[in-house]
Design a protein around this motif. Structure first.
Motif, PDB file in Angstrom:
ATOM      1  N   ILE A 148       7.434  -9.710  -4.030  1.00  0.00           N
ATOM      2  CA  ILE A 148       8.704  -9.987  -4.689  1.00  0.00           C
ATOM      3  C   ILE A 148       9.766  -9.895  -3.602  1.00  0.00           C
ATOM      4  CG2 ILE A 148      10.371  -9.149  -6.376  1.00  0.00           C
ATOM      5  CD1 ILE A 148       7.984  -7.816  -7.805  1.00  0.00           C
ATOM      6  N   GLN A 149      10.576 -10.922  -3.478  1.00  0.00           N
ATOM      7  CA  GLN A 149      11.640 -10.945  -2.479  1.00  0.00           C
ATOM      8  C   GLN A 149      12.944 -10.496  -3.137  1.00  0.00           C
ATOM      9  OE1 GLN A 149       9.032 -11.760   0.082  1.00  0.00           O
ATOM     10  NE2 GLN A 149      11.027 -12.047   0.955  1.00  0.00           N
ATOM     11  N   ILE A 150      13.579  -9.494  -2.565  1.00  0.00           N
ATOM     12  CA  ILE A 150      14.812  -8.943  -3.101  1.00  0.00           C
ATOM     13  C   ILE A 150      15.802  -8.774  -1.949  1.00  0.00           C
ATOM     14  CG2 ILE A 150      15.883  -6.952  -4.252  1.00  0.00           C
ATOM     15  CD1 ILE A 150      13.239  -6.415  -5.608  1.00  0.00           C
ATOM     16  N   GLY A 151      17.049  -8.898  -2.262  1.00  0.00           N
ATOM     17  CA  GLY A 151      18.086  -8.648  -1.269  1.00  0.00           C
ATOM     18  C   GLY A 151      18.780  -9.916  -0.856  1.00  0.00           C
ATOM     19  N   LYS A 152      19.743  -9.735  -0.015  1.00  0.00           N
ATOM     20  CA  LYS A 152      20.510 -10.863   0.487  1.00  0.00           C
ATOM     21  C   LYS A 152      19.579 -11.802   1.234  1.00  0.00           C
ATOM     22  CE  LYS A 152      24.734 -11.872   2.976  1.00  0.00           C
ATOM     23  NZ  LYS A 152      25.856 -11.306   3.719  1.00  0.00           N
ATOM     24  N   ASN A 153      19.559 -13.047   0.818  1.00  0.00           N
ATOM     25  CA  ASN A 153      18.670 -14.065   1.408  1.00  0.00           C
ATOM     26  C   ASN A 153      17.192 -13.668   1.309  1.00  0.00           C
ATOM     27  OD1 ASN A 153      20.916 -15.615   2.170  1.00  0.00           O
ATOM     28  ND2 ASN A 153      21.138 -14.424   4.041  1.00  0.00           N
ATOM     29  N   ASN A 154      16.839 -12.961   0.215  1.00  0.00           N
ATOM     30  CA  ASN A 154      15.452 -12.507   0.009  1.00  0.00           C
ATOM     31  C   ASN A 154      14.914 -11.776   1.235  1.00  0.00           C
ATOM     32  OD1 ASN A 154      15.287 -13.537  -2.590  1.00  0.00           O
ATOM     33  ND2 ASN A 154      14.739 -15.557  -1.840  1.00  0.00           N
ATOM     34  N   SER A 155      15.715 -10.855   1.756  1.00  0.00           N
ATOM     35  CA  SER A 155      15.391 -10.199   3.017  1.00  0.00           C
ATOM     36  C   SER A 155      14.370  -9.074   2.908  1.00  0.00           C
ATOM     37  CB  SER A 155      16.671  -9.655   3.650  1.00  0.00           C
ATOM     38  OG  SER A 155      17.289  -8.725   2.776  1.00  0.00           O
ATOM     39  N   ARG A 156      14.117  -8.581   1.729  1.00  0.00           N
ATOM     40  CA  ARG A 156      13.173  -7.466   1.577  1.00  0.00           C
ATOM     41  C   ARG A 156      12.025  -7.871   0.665  1.00  0.00           C
ATOM     42  NH1 ARG A 156      15.437  -2.634   3.576  1.00  0.00           N
ATOM     43  NH2 ARG A 156      17.672  -2.839   3.896  1.00  0.00           N
ATOM     44  N   ALA A 157      10.827  -7.476   1.061  1.00  0.00           N
ATOM     45  CA  ALA A 157       9.630  -7.816   0.285  1.00  0.00           C
ATOM     46  C   ALA A 157       9.065  -6.547  -0.342  1.00  0.00           C
ATOM     47  CB  ALA A 157       8.584  -8.455   1.191  1.00  0.00           C
ATOM     48  N   TYR A 158       8.598  -6.689  -1.570  1.00  0.00           N
ATOM     49  CA  TYR A 158       8.000  -5.577  -2.293  1.00  0.00           C
ATOM     50  C   TYR A 158       6.776  -6.075  -3.064  1.00  0.00           C
ATOM     51  CZ  TYR A 158      12.420  -3.217  -1.416  1.00  0.00           C
ATOM     52  OH  TYR A 158      13.517  -2.670  -0.816  1.00  0.00           O
ATOM     53  N   VAL A 159       5.909  -5.128  -3.415  1.00  0.00           N
ATOM     54  CA  VAL A 159       4.749  -5.405  -4.256  1.00  0.00           C
ATOM     55  C   VAL A 159       4.837  -4.454  -5.444  1.00  0.00           C
ATOM     56  CG1 VAL A 159       2.230  -5.310  -4.404  1.00  0.00           C
ATOM     57  CG2 VAL A 159       3.326  -6.145  -2.318  1.00  0.00           C
ATOM     58  N   LYS A 160       4.576  -4.964  -6.636  1.00  0.00           N
ATOM     59  CA  LYS A 160       4.602  -4.117  -7.822  1.00  0.00           C
ATOM     60  C   LYS A 160       3.438  -3.138  -7.773  1.00  0.00           C
ATOM     61  CE  LYS A 160       6.772  -7.402 -10.943  1.00  0.00           C
ATOM     62  NZ  LYS A 160       6.623  -8.187 -12.173  1.00  0.00           N
ATOM     63  N   ARG A 161       3.757  -1.864  -7.977  1.00  0.00           N
ATOM     64  CA  ARG A 161       2.730  -0.819  -7.947  1.00  0.00           C
ATOM     65  C   ARG A 161       1.643  -1.079  -8.995  1.00  0.00           C
ATOM     66  NH1 ARG A 161       2.089   4.408  -6.242  1.00  0.00           N
ATOM     67  NH2 ARG A 161       4.208   4.547  -5.473  1.00  0.00           N
ATOM     68  N   LEU A 162       2.060  -1.458 -10.209  1.00  0.00           N
ATOM     69  CA  LEU A 162       1.081  -1.693 -11.280  1.00  0.00           C
ATOM     70  C   LEU A 162       0.136  -2.839 -10.925  1.00  0.00           C
ATOM     71  CD1 LEU A 162       3.268  -1.244 -14.493  1.00  0.00           C
ATOM     72  CD2 LEU A 162       1.581   0.328 -13.550  1.00  0.00           C
ATOM     73  N   GLU A 163       0.669  -3.877 -10.278  1.00  0.00           N
ATOM     74  CA  GLU A 163      -0.164  -5.004  -9.861  1.00  0.00           C
ATOM     75  C   GLU A 163      -1.162  -4.567  -8.796  1.00  0.00           C
ATOM     76  OE1 GLU A 163      -1.575  -8.954  -9.715  1.00  0.00           O
ATOM     77  OE2 GLU A 163      -0.470  -7.818 -11.210  1.00  0.00           O
ATOM     78  N   LEU A 164      -0.709  -3.768  -7.855  1.00  0.00           N
ATOM     79  CA  LEU A 164      -1.603  -3.261  -6.813  1.00  0.00           C
ATOM     80  C   LEU A 164      -2.707  -2.402  -7.430  1.00  0.00           C
ATOM     81  CD1 LEU A 164      -2.198  -3.010  -3.778  1.00  0.00           C
ATOM     82  CD2 LEU A 164      -0.751  -0.964  -3.790  1.00  0.00           C
ATOM     83  N   GLU A 165      -2.339  -1.523  -8.341  1.00  0.00           N
ATOM     84  CA  GLU A 165      -3.328  -0.665  -9.003  1.00  0.00           C
ATOM     85  C   GLU A 165      -4.330  -1.497  -9.799  1.00  0.00           C
ATOM     86  OE1 GLU A 165      -0.900   2.103 -11.194  1.00  0.00           O
ATOM     87  OE2 GLU A 165      -0.444   3.272  -9.388  1.00  0.00           O
ATOM     88  N   ARG A 166      -3.851  -2.555 -10.459  1.00  0.00           N
ATOM     89  CA  ARG A 166      -4.746  -3.431 -11.216  1.00  0.00           C
ATOM     90  C   ARG A 166      -5.757  -4.100 -10.289  1.00  0.00           C
ATOM     91  NH1 ARG A 166      -5.440  -8.552 -12.133  1.00  0.00           N
ATOM     92  NH2 ARG A 166      -3.604  -9.228 -10.997  1.00  0.00           N
ATOM     93  N   LEU A 167      -5.295  -4.608  -9.162  1.00  0.00           N
ATOM     94  CA  LEU A 167      -6.186  -5.266  -8.212  1.00  0.00           C
ATOM     95  C   LEU A 167      -7.226  -4.286  -7.661  1.00  0.00           C
ATOM     96  CD1 LEU A 167      -3.565  -7.437  -6.303  1.00  0.00           C
ATOM     97  CD2 LEU A 167      -5.369  -8.270  -7.810  1.00  0.00           C
ATOM     98  N   ILE A 168      -6.814  -3.071  -7.409  1.00  0.00           N
ATOM     99  CA  ILE A 168      -7.753  -2.040  -6.930  1.00  0.00           C
ATOM    100  C   ILE A 168      -8.774  -1.733  -8.013  1.00  0.00           C
ATOM    101  CG2 ILE A 168      -7.969   0.379  -6.250  1.00  0.00           C
ATOM    102  CD1 ILE A 168      -5.181   0.045  -4.867  1.00  0.00           C
ATOM    103  N   ASP A 169      -8.305  -1.536  -9.254  1.00  0.00           N
ATOM    104  CA  ASP A 169      -9.210  -1.220 -10.369  1.00  0.00           C
ATOM    105  C   ASP A 169     -10.215  -2.329 -10.615  1.00  0.00           C
ATOM    106  OD1 ASP A 169      -7.939   1.193 -10.747  1.00  0.00           O
ATOM    107  OD2 ASP A 169      -6.735   0.531 -12.455  1.00  0.00           O
ATOM    108  N   GLU A 170      -9.786  -3.582 -10.445  1.00  0.00           N
ATOM    109  CA  GLU A 170     -10.677  -4.727 -10.655  1.00  0.00           C
ATOM    110  C   GLU A 170     -11.581  -4.994  -9.455  1.00  0.00           C
ATOM    111  OE1 GLU A 170      -8.137  -8.001 -11.670  1.00  0.00           O
ATOM    112  OE2 GLU A 170      -7.661  -7.178 -13.646  1.00  0.00           O
ATOM    113  N   GLY A 171     -11.411  -4.206  -8.399  1.00  0.00           N
ATOM    114  CA  GLY A 171     -12.255  -4.373  -7.222  1.00  0.00           C
ATOM    115  C   GLY A 171     -11.881  -5.559  -6.356  1.00  0.00           C
ATOM    116  N   LYS A 172     -10.704  -6.108  -6.561  1.00  0.00           N
ATOM    117  CA  LYS A 172     -10.270  -7.249  -5.763  1.00  0.00           C
ATOM    118  C   LYS A 172      -9.672  -6.832  -4.423  1.00  0.00           C
ATOM    119  CE  LYS A 172      -9.608 -10.221  -9.731  1.00  0.00           C
ATOM    120  NZ  LYS A 172      -8.678 -11.009 -10.546  1.00  0.00           N
ATOM    121  N   LEU A 173      -9.381  -5.548  -4.276  1.00  0.00           N
ATOM    122  CA  LEU A 173      -8.878  -5.008  -3.014  1.00  0.00           C
ATOM    123  C   LEU A 173      -9.667  -3.780  -2.636  1.00  0.00           C
ATOM    124  CD1 LEU A 173      -5.019  -5.254  -3.405  1.00  0.00           C
ATOM    125  CD2 LEU A 173      -6.476  -6.704  -2.054  1.00  0.00           C
TER     126      LEU A 173
END
Length: 89
Positions: free
Chosen positions: A64-89
């Motif tokens: 997710i790009q946030i900030g002036k000119n999309n200067s900062r990138a983030y990943v949703k914690r819940l999405e990361l946890e879901r990917l780990i739980d599903e064994g995709k990461l």
């Protein structure tokens, strides 16, 4: 014009400021728990930044790009946890 604040008024204002500081801190912490920086994701997954970028480029991780000119990138914690739980990461 000099204005004088009584000790009672000062203590009331100080109490209000401390309450506001605590509420802001709580909101910031809640936000930070929801969104992770790339560095935090790398630490959680025990991967390097280049591996992280490959995951993003391959569409495995969604940034997710946030900030002036999309200067900062983030990943949703819940999405990361879901990917780990599903064994995709």
């Amino acid at each position: 014009m000099d204005s004088v604040v009584s000790l009672k008024e000062y203590n009331e204002l100080k109490s209000i400021m401390l309450d506001i500081k605590e509420m802001v801190s709580t909101l910031v912490n809640q936000d930070r728990q929801e969104l992770l920086t790339p560095k935090e994701v790398c630490k959680i997954l025990k991967i390097g930044r280049s591996t992280y970028q490959r995951y993003v480029d391959a569409g495995v991780l969604e940034q997710i790009q946030i900030g002036k000119n999309n200067s900062r990138a983030y990943v949703k914690r819940l999405e990361l946890e879901r990917l780990i739980d599903e064994g995709k990461l």
